[in-house]
Every structure is written in structure tokens, then in C-alpha cells.
Motif scaffolding. Structure first.
Motif, mmCIF file in Angstrom:
data_model
loop_
_atom_site.group_PDB
_atom_site.id
_atom_site.type_symbol
_atom_site.label_atom_id
_atom_site.label_comp_id
_atom_site.label_asym_id
_atom_site.label_seq_id
_atom_site.Cartn_x
_atom_site.Cartn_y
_atom_site.Cartn_z
ATOM 1 N N PRO A 13 26.749 4.666 26.067
ATOM 2 C CA PRO A 13 25.924 3.493 25.799
ATOM 3 C C PRO A 13 24.474 3.902 25.525
ATOM 4 C CG PRO A 13 26.233 3.716 28.165
ATOM 5 C CD PRO A 13 26.991 4.844 27.501
ATOM 6 N N VAL A 14 23.977 3.512 24.378
ATOM 7 C CA VAL A 14 22.637 3.908 23.947
ATOM 8 C C VAL A 14 21.865 2.690 23.439
ATOM 9 C CG1 VAL A 14 21.327 5.279 22.275
ATOM 10 C CG2 VAL A 14 23.347 6.257 23.363
ATOM 11 N N GLU A 15 20.711 2.466 24.021
ATOM 12 C CA GLU A 15 19.779 1.447 23.530
ATOM 13 C C GLU A 15 19.084 2.066 22.325
ATOM 14 O OE1 GLU A 15 18.114 -2.175 23.305
ATOM 15 O OE2 GLU A 15 19.460 -1.606 24.938
ATOM 16 N N ALA A 16 19.382 1.550 21.135
ATOM 17 C CA ALA A 16 18.927 2.163 19.887
ATOM 18 C C ALA A 16 17.421 2.019 19.683
ATOM 19 C CB ALA A 16 19.654 1.552 18.702
ATOM 20 N N SER A 17 16.813 3.084 19.152
ATOM 21 C CA SER A 17 15.422 3.032 18.690
ATOM 22 C C SER A 17 15.388 3.161 17.169
ATOM 23 C CB SER A 17 14.605 4.148 19.347
ATOM 24 O OG SER A 17 15.124 5.415 18.984
ATOM 25 N N VAL A 18 16.573 3.143 16.552
ATOM 26 C CA VAL A 18 16.723 3.248 15.095
ATOM 27 C C VAL A 18 17.559 2.066 14.612
ATOM 28 C CG1 VAL A 18 16.517 5.770 14.997
ATOM 29 C CG2 VAL A 18 18.766 4.729 15.395
ATOM 30 N N THR A 19 17.541 1.854 13.311
ATOM 31 C CA THR A 19 18.343 0.782 12.718
ATOM 32 C C THR A 19 19.256 1.373 11.645
ATOM 33 O OG1 THR A 19 16.594 0.323 11.119
ATOM 34 C CG2 THR A 19 16.608 -1.003 13.130
ATOM 35 N N ALA A 20 20.309 0.640 11.314
ATOM 36 C CA ALA A 20 21.242 1.079 10.271
ATOM 37 C C ALA A 20 20.489 1.299 8.967
ATOM 38 C CB ALA A 20 22.344 0.048 10.094
ATOM 39 N N GLY A 21 20.859 2.369 8.289
ATOM 40 C CA GLY A 21 20.234 2.712 7.016
ATOM 41 C C GLY A 21 19.141 3.760 7.139
ATOM 42 N N ARG A 22 18.685 4.009 8.349
ATOM 43 C CA ARG A 22 17.607 4.986 8.541
ATOM 44 C C ARG A 22 18.139 6.410 8.480
ATOM 45 N NH1 ARG A 22 13.559 5.763 13.547
ATOM 46 N NH2 ARG A 22 12.608 7.664 12.789
ATOM 47 N N ARG A 23 17.451 7.249 7.757
ATOM 48 C CA ARG A 23 17.772 8.681 7.680
ATOM 49 C C ARG A 23 17.156 9.351 8.909
ATOM 50 N NH1 ARG A 23 20.086 11.734 4.373
ATOM 51 N NH2 ARG A 23 20.321 10.380 2.584
ATOM 52 N N VAL A 24 17.939 10.198 9.595
ATOM 53 C CA VAL A 24 17.451 10.912 10.776
ATOM 54 C C VAL A 24 17.664 12.403 10.603
ATOM 55 C CG1 VAL A 24 17.764 8.996 12.404
ATOM 56 C CG2 VAL A 24 19.656 10.568 12.001
#
Length: 169
Positions: free
Chosen positions: A108-119
């Protein structure tokens, strides 16, 4: 001389060899950085290993659980594109697609990114949330690896050199 190998053992060996090739492909000269890294720092203990089911429809453990603490920063194991950051079955999940048809999933991870973002490899993508079922420590990060839509693989060979042992027949 003839060696009898069960189909399951043979397929496991083939998967290990192919994963080794995927992990080392493009790694460059000896000593160059590997394309994947641990999703937690420092390197975590494995609380529960990969245990795939004999058949797709049976229960199993399609990833590994990494022992950690709530609030620990989760890193993208490799460069790619975030394809999902949201809730699945009441648990927060982040999924990243990587070159070569691989997808890593973290929960379980509280996201700091959104879909579509390149990492990039090692870039923060969120923080661990407590409450992973069956975790023997304060928190666990479930880290999964898939090739294609339904081929689950052990993610540990991405970050560890596989140990191949030949057993006597």
C-alpha cells in the motif's frame, strides 16, 4: 547420460535465465549501474517471498513483501511511466510501466505521482501506508512484477543476481 527435469523445474529455469537477460541487457560495461534498484532505502529485508500459484486462478503470492516502516519513501525501481496511482480493493496502489514490457506495482502506497508521469530509477513515487495483511513488521511494501497482462514474475532478480544451483539427479 540422460537428465530428467520436471516441466515446472524447466520452466522455472527458463524464466530465471530470461529474467537475467532482461536485467543485464543494456547494463553496459562491468560496474555500470543496473537498470533497476530496490524500491526502499536502505535495502529492506524480504518478509515474504514470491510464491506463484500452480494455475492462474489459484491463490498465491504474486510479488514480495518488503519489511519497512509506515511513512517510508517508496522509489520507482526503474525508469518508466506511472500508469496507475489510485485505490484497488480499498488499498492504495502505484504501477509503473518500464521498457521491455515490464510493470512494477507497489502497495500500500500513498502516491506522490499521478498517472502519465515519467519517473526515473530511484525517484520517489509515494510513501508506505501501514496495514498490509499478513505483514510481520510495522509495515510491508508489496512489490510485484509483471510481464504483459498476466505473467507474474519474482521482482527480486531485478535487484539481486540470481543464484543458480544444479542439483544431483
Amino acid at each position: 547420460m540422460s537428465i530428467d527435469v520436471s516441466p515446472r523445474a524447466a520452466s522455472g529455469f527458463v524464466v530465471a535465465v530470461l529474467l537475467t537477460l532482461v536485467v543485464t541487457a543494456g547494463a553496459g560495461p562491468a560496474g555500470a549501474a543496473r537498470p533497476f534498484t530496490w524500491p526502499l532505502e536502505p535495502r529492506p529485508a524480504v518478509a515474504r517471498g514470491f510464491d506463484p500459484p500452480d494455475h492462474d486462478w489459484l491463490p498465491g503470492h504474486r510479488g514480495v513483501d518488503l519489511a519497512t516502516q509506515p511513512g517510508r519513501t517508496v522509489l520507482a525501481a526503474g525508469e518508466g511511466v506511472v500508469v496507475f496511482a489510485g485505490v484497488v480493493a480499498g488499498r492504495p496502489v502505484v504501477s509503473v510501466d518500464h521498457p521491455g514490457g515490464l510493470r512494477t506495482t507497489y502497495e500500500p502506497v500513498e502516491a506522490s505521482v499521478t498517472a502519465g508521469r515519467r519517473v526515473g530509477r530511484g525517484e520517489p513515487i509515494g510513501t508506505v501506508v501501514a496495514g498490509h495483511e499478513g505483514c510481520p513488521t510495522a509495515a510491508c511494501l508489496h512489490w510485484g512484477l509483471r510481464r504483459g497482462r498476466d505473467r507474474y514474475l519474482d521482482p527480486l532478480p531485478l535487484v539481486q543476481r540470481p543464484v543458480i544451483r544444479l542439483l544431483p539427479s
